[in-house]
Design an enzyme around this catalytic site. Structure first.
Site, mmCIF file in Angstrom:
data_model
loop_
_atom_site.group_PDB
_atom_site.id
_atom_site.type_symbol
_atom_site.label_atom_id
_atom_site.label_comp_id
_atom_site.label_asym_id
_atom_site.label_seq_id
_atom_site.Cartn_x
_atom_site.Cartn_y
_atom_site.Cartn_z
ATOM 1 N N ASN A 1 0.831 -1.186 0.000
ATOM 2 C CA ASN A 1 0.000 0.000 0.000
ATOM 3 C C ASN A 1 0.878 1.254 0.000
ATOM 4 O O ASN A 1 2.101 1.173 -0.079
ATOM 5 C CB ASN A 1 -0.954 -0.003 1.204
ATOM 6 C CG ASN A 1 -2.240 0.728 0.916
ATOM 7 O OD1 ASN A 1 -2.277 1.703 0.176
ATOM 8 N ND2 ASN A 1 -3.320 0.258 1.508
ATOM 9 N N HIS B 1 22.034 0.236 12.421
ATOM 10 C CA HIS B 1 23.367 0.846 12.429
ATOM 11 C C HIS B 1 24.161 0.253 13.585
ATOM 12 O O HIS B 1 23.611 -0.022 14.654
ATOM 13 C CB HIS B 1 23.258 2.370 12.596
ATOM 14 C CG HIS B 1 22.743 3.053 11.377
ATOM 15 N ND1 HIS B 1 23.572 3.488 10.371
ATOM 16 C CD2 HIS B 1 21.485 3.351 10.980
ATOM 17 C CE1 HIS B 1 22.853 4.036 9.421
ATOM 18 N NE2 HIS B 1 21.578 3.971 9.760
ATOM 19 N N LYS C 1 -4.166 11.560 31.611
ATOM 20 C CA LYS C 1 -3.841 12.349 32.791
ATOM 21 C C LYS C 1 -4.461 13.720 32.617
ATOM 22 O O LYS C 1 -4.348 14.334 31.554
ATOM 23 C CB LYS C 1 -2.325 12.449 32.954
ATOM 24 C CG LYS C 1 -1.895 13.168 34.184
ATOM 25 C CD LYS C 1 -0.379 13.195 34.294
ATOM 26 C CE LYS C 1 0.038 13.959 35.531
ATOM 27 N NZ LYS C 1 1.481 14.012 35.651
#
Length: 181
Positions: free
Chosen positions: A79, A109, A176
């Site tokens: 897609n 890496h 929160k």
């Protein structure tokens, strides 16, 4: 499908096959808009590349690096906005579906190297037949995804996934209250 892009890719493949006589096999590609497949243009640096009859939607980028092996089976669909980079080996089976924004990297890496930008640790990725990878998922190096597995949207896959299971990352919703005092 944009005929110009299909034609361009097909002609490039024919040039590679005639120039380098390497194992490059590419079936019918249906590429839309800005989809790209990068193959190294160096005689001694092309790995084994086999791409079946697949569909690649816009902004998908398949990057096959020097000496990497890359295989995609027939009937596979990528897609919009998928990114795939093969530095060693990525093998994708037949009839796989990749949602938008899926990323697949067979390398990291090497953070211990002096030149981290050009040092990599690579491991094979194997995605078997009939796998469905949901939108915004990331598949990391060294992973095998079993036949018929479903990767839930937004998952990060860094472990092997068995055949015919749904893989998802557990998440807890948290809220929160904002203290405006």
């Amino acid at each position: 499908m944009t005929k110009a892009i299909y034609g361009r890719i097909y002609r490039i493949v024919l040039i590679f096959k005639s120039l380098f006589n390497k194992n490059i096999k590419i079936g019918k590609l249906e590429c839309s808009g800005s989809a790209r497949i990068n193959i190294p243009f160096s005689k001694n640096k092309i790995g084994n590349i086999k791409i079946g009859k697949i569909i690649v939607n816009p902004n998908t980028f398949i990057n096959i690096r020097e000496n990497a092996d890359f295989k995609v089976g027939d009937g596979t669909f990528f897609n919009n906005n998928c990114i795939i980079t093969a530095r060693k080996n990525i093998s994708i089976g037949k009839n796989c579906l990749f949602g938008p924004n899926v990323m697949i990297f067979d390398h990291d890496h090497d953070i211990k190297a002096d030149n981290m930008s050009n040092s990599f640790i690579s491991k094979d990725i194997i995605i078997k037949d009939n796998v469905w990878v949901g939108a915004n998922s990331v598949i990391l190096k060294g992973v095998t995804i079993g036949q018929g597995a479903v990767i839930a949207a937004g998952s990060v896959v860094n472990v092997d996934v068995e055949d015919n299971v749904i893989f998802y990352n557990k998440r807890e919703n948290a809220m929160k209250k904002i203290d405006k005092n």
